[in-house]
Design a protein around this motif. Structure first.
Motif, short mmCIF file in Angstrom:
data_model
loop_
_atom_site.label_atom_id
_atom_site.label_comp_id
_atom_site.label_asym_id
_atom_site.label_seq_id
_atom_site.Cartn_x
_atom_site.Cartn_y
_atom_site.Cartn_z
N TRP A 143 24.50 13.47 21.88
CA TRP A 143 25.51 14.10 21.03
C TRP A 143 26.61 13.11 20.68
CZ3 TRP A 143 24.64 18.20 18.35
CH2 TRP A 143 23.79 19.20 18.82
N ILE A 144 26.95 12.26 21.63
CA ILE A 144 27.96 11.23 21.35
C ILE A 144 27.45 10.28 20.29
CG2 ILE A 144 29.29 9.32 22.34
CD1 ILE A 144 29.15 10.77 25.04
N ARG A 145 26.20 9.87 20.42
CA ARG A 145 25.62 8.97 19.43
C ARG A 145 25.53 9.64 18.05
NH1 ARG A 145 21.18 6.43 23.62
NH2 ARG A 145 22.29 4.46 23.97
N LEU A 146 25.23 10.93 18.05
CA LEU A 146 25.18 11.66 16.78
C LEU A 146 26.57 11.70 16.15
CD1 LEU A 146 23.62 13.39 14.74
CD2 LEU A 146 24.16 15.39 16.16
N ALA A 147 27.61 11.81 16.97
CA ALA A 147 28.98 11.85 16.45
C ALA A 147 29.32 10.55 15.71
CB ALA A 147 29.97 12.08 17.58
N VAL A 148 28.82 9.42 16.22
CA VAL A 148 29.05 8.15 15.55
C VAL A 148 28.50 8.18 14.13
CG1 VAL A 148 28.58 5.67 15.60
CG2 VAL A 148 28.96 6.89 17.74
N VAL A 149 27.33 8.82 13.99
CA VAL A 149 26.69 8.91 12.67
C VAL A 149 27.43 9.88 11.76
CG1 VAL A 149 24.55 9.49 11.45
CG2 VAL A 149 24.45 8.34 13.69
N LEU A 150 27.82 11.02 12.29
CA LEU A 150 28.39 12.08 11.46
C LEU A 150 29.76 11.73 10.89
CD1 LEU A 150 27.38 15.29 13.46
CD2 LEU A 150 26.31 14.34 11.41
N ILE A 151 30.58 11.03 11.66
CA ILE A 151 31.94 10.77 11.18
C ILE A 151 31.96 9.82 9.99
CG2 ILE A 151 33.02 11.14 13.44
CD1 ILE A 151 33.20 8.11 13.75
N ILE A 152 30.86 9.11 9.77
CA ILE A 152 30.86 8.12 8.71
C ILE A 152 30.85 8.77 7.32
CG2 ILE A 152 28.39 7.77 8.33
CD1 ILE A 152 31.06 5.06 8.78
N PHE A 153 30.29 9.97 7.21
CA PHE A 153 30.15 10.58 5.89
C PHE A 153 31.48 10.96 5.25
CE2 PHE A 153 25.96 11.20 7.85
CZ PHE A 153 25.15 10.66 6.85
N PRO A 154 32.36 11.71 5.93
CA PRO A 154 33.66 12.00 5.30
C PRO A 154 34.49 10.75 5.05
CG PRO A 154 33.65 12.72 7.59
CD PRO A 154 32.25 12.38 7.24
N VAL A 155 34.39 9.77 5.95
CA VAL A 155 35.14 8.52 5.75
C VAL A 155 34.70 7.82 4.47
CG1 VAL A 155 35.53 6.20 6.66
CG2 VAL A 155 35.60 8.16 8.20
N ALA A 156 33.39 7.71 4.28
CA ALA A 156 32.87 7.01 3.10
C ALA A 156 33.22 7.75 1.82
CB ALA A 156 31.36 6.85 3.22
N VAL A 157 33.12 9.08 1.83
CA VAL A 157 33.42 9.87 0.63
C VAL A 157 34.86 9.68 0.19
CG1 VAL A 157 33.67 12.22 -0.25
CG2 VAL A 157 31.63 11.58 1.04
N VAL A 158 35.79 9.74 1.14
CA VAL A 158 37.21 9.56 0.80
C VAL A 158 37.49 8.13 0.37
CG1 VAL A 158 39.57 9.67 1.69
CG2 VAL A 158 37.92 11.42 2.36
N ALA A 159 36.86 7.17 1.05
CA ALA A 159 37.12 5.76 0.74
C ALA A 159 36.68 5.39 -0.66
CB ALA A 159 36.43 4.86 1.77
N LEU A 160 35.59 5.99 -1.13
CA LEU A 160 35.05 5.62 -2.44
C LEU A 160 35.93 6.08 -3.59
CD1 LEU A 160 31.23 6.21 -1.86
CD2 LEU A 160 32.48 4.04 -1.94
N LYS A 161 36.92 6.91 -3.28
CA LYS A 161 37.89 7.29 -4.31
C LYS A 161 38.93 6.19 -4.51
CE LYS A 161 37.38 12.25 -3.48
NZ LYS A 161 36.73 12.53 -4.77
#
Length: 532
Positions: A354-372
């Protein structure tokens, strides 16, 4: 600009990422049997020089290619020196406060664990929220800066560099955790230092300063903004560093207090020199006529305007430097966010996967906001206001003489500091809408008025005033409650659960040898601190 060809640009970018991915996977394979504790932290394992490289890599990021040249074009040498020193000197804080925090909370690895022990669960969750918001904003700023830099340097689509970086760091961080971030930061930190030296020498040899522009630019003169920055930047950056969990994880990772002091000292000097070199490109851009250009360009791209006068191979070095800076900073932020969330929200009881999955999941909102592509500087400033309002009321509890200070004061003070900024902005601008915008510093830091300066005065001072007001309210209510119920008024009593994990005599300071010899027996208090 002597821009590398399209194939050469892609080769430089993606071969660099490929090298980091292979290195990360190889190290992950070597440590495939590590425990969950090692995945989240590496307490008391690292010597001074690796620590120094890690602090250097974590303190920098690709955003420095925007922010430091920009301040040089606006506030000149005065502003650049203040900014570089304000960014570097707070690293010494970890060499000074780190041993104190480690003695008070020997089993922790982030500041929020000490906060839970000292102030209770509510205050710890509040600080954890502020920390996670700050880490999120830093990750957004890093990806946003990366995209813009790749666009400017190579003419290729920076979106793909963002996607590949997210993929690479997420893969090896999810497999190796903090330990792999530490090792890769050693490699990336050494690369960054080497490339900075090469770049500084090359820029010095290849640029030609127009002496007439040196005087006419007025960048050697002091300015009102420069004097304001003497206060704003130390307050903003010093308090914000408290929220960077990656710094605290490296602090707890130091093998001894001496290693920590030496490591942070080396990092402080190195970071100050690197940031001054990078920022000086803004001065050189102005003095060579590259900036402001025709039509005039913003100071944030002064570094890239200067590169237009340099050969393509220099730009190639900067591309590799950018990828190394960004990757080093980003994987540190990823591991810090996951470790902070696991510790603070789930008390490290989550399953490994679950910890490893959290590393993967947090990247999506970060990338979406950053691309703006929001302003990198504005992102930093928002997080700075959060910390400037919260940290002054938090650190009062480091003093044993202030045992009467509670988590209630910390939370009320931190939120009150932000409210004070809003009130100040409303009064300053004459309307609530602009007062609210001041919380987001939409006018940026470099304005010819007192709005930003006032905001960074209002945040800590307001936070302290609200904190002491909350203290008075709590004491008053507890006194009335004690008298009405016929109980003893004990609000100023020293908490009974203060423990001495190493020494039988109160006040004794455990040595590094005691920690190494008895560290496994050191237990933090089983109960949380007091919120009220």
């Amino acid at each position: 600009m002597g821009q590398p060809s399209y194939p050469a640009s892609n080769a430089l970018i993606y071969l660099t990422y490929g090298a980091f991915l292979v290195t990360g996977l190889w190290i992950s394979w070597l440590w495939r049997g590590q425990s969950k504790a090692d995945f989240l932290a590496s307490n008391r394992t690292q010597k001074a020089f690796p620590l120094a490289l890690n602090f250097i890599a974590s303190a920098l990021g690709s955003g420095i290619l925007f922010t430091y040249p920009e301040i040089a074009t606006i506030a000149g040498v005065q502003g650049l020196v203040i900014y570089a020193l304000s960014s570097a000197l707070p690293l010494l804080l970890f060499g000074f406060l780190g041993p104190i925090i480690r003695r008070k909370c020997p089993e922790g690895f982030v500041l929020t664990e000490w906060t839970r022990q000292r102030y209770g669960v509510v205050a710890a969750l509040y600080l954890s929220l502020m920390t996670l918001i700050t880490l999120f904003l830093y990750m957004v700023a890093e990806l946003s800066a990366l995209q813009q830099i790749i666009n400017a340097l190579t003419g290729t689509n920076g979106l793909w560099a963002v996607v590949v970086q997210c993929f690479v760091t997420t893969i090896y961080t999810s497999l190796g955790g903090f330990r792999i971030s530490f090792v890769t930061d050693n490699i990336q930190g050494a690369i960054v230092v080497g490339l900075i030296i090469i770049g500084a020498i090359t820029v010095g040899l290849k640029t030609h300063v127009d002496k007439s522009l040196v005087q006419s630019s007025n960048l050697l003169d002091a300015s009102l903004l420069g004097w304001q920055l003497i206060y704003i930047l130390p307050v903003a950056i010093l308090t914000n560093d408290f929220f960077i969990s990656g710094f605290w994880m490296r602090t707890f990772a130091s093998k001894t207090d001496e290693d920590l002091r030496i490591g942070t000292s080396i990092a402080t000097v190195s970071v100050a020199i690197i940031l001054t070199f990078v920022g000086a490109t803004g001065l050189l851009a102005a003095w060579t006529g590259a900036w402001p250009g025709d039509p005039p360009q913003e100071g944030s791209i002064a570094f890239f305007l200067l590169l237009e006068q340099l050969p393509a191979w220099v730009v190639g070095i900067v591309v590799v430097l950018t990828v190394s800076l960004s990757t080093a900073a980003f994987d540190s932020l990823q591991s810090a966010m996951v470790s902070t969330g696991s510790n603070d929200l789930f008390r490290n009881k989550l399953n490994f996967w679950w910890i490893r999955l959290a590393v993967v999941l947090i990247i999506f909102p970060v990338a979406v906001v950053a691309l703006k592509s929001p302003s990198v500087l504005q992102i930093y400033l928002i997080s700075d206001l959060l910390s400037a309002s919260s940290i002054p009321v938090l650190v009062i509890g480091l003093s044993g003489k202030c045992h009467w200070w509670r988590g209630f004061e910390v939370v009320v003070g931190g939120l009150g500091g932000l409210l004070t900024v809003f009130v100040y902005g409303t009064i300053y601008y004459g309307n609530a809408h602009d007062g609210a915008n001041l919380l987001l510093l939409q006018q940026s830091l470099y304005v010819d008025d007192w709005s930003a300066f006032g905001a960074f005065v209002a945040a800590p001072i307001g936070g302290l005033l609200w904190g002491f007001g909350a203290f008075g309210l709590r004491i008053g209510v507890q006194w009335i409650s004690a008298k009405s119920r016929g109980r003893r008024f004990d609000a100023f009593d020293r908490p009974p659960d203060e423990v001495q994990p190493f020494s039988a005599r109160p006040g004794d300071r455990p040595s590094d040898e005691e920690y190494q010899g008895r560290g496994s027996d050191a237990k933090a208090p089983s109960t949380s601190g007091r919120f009220l």
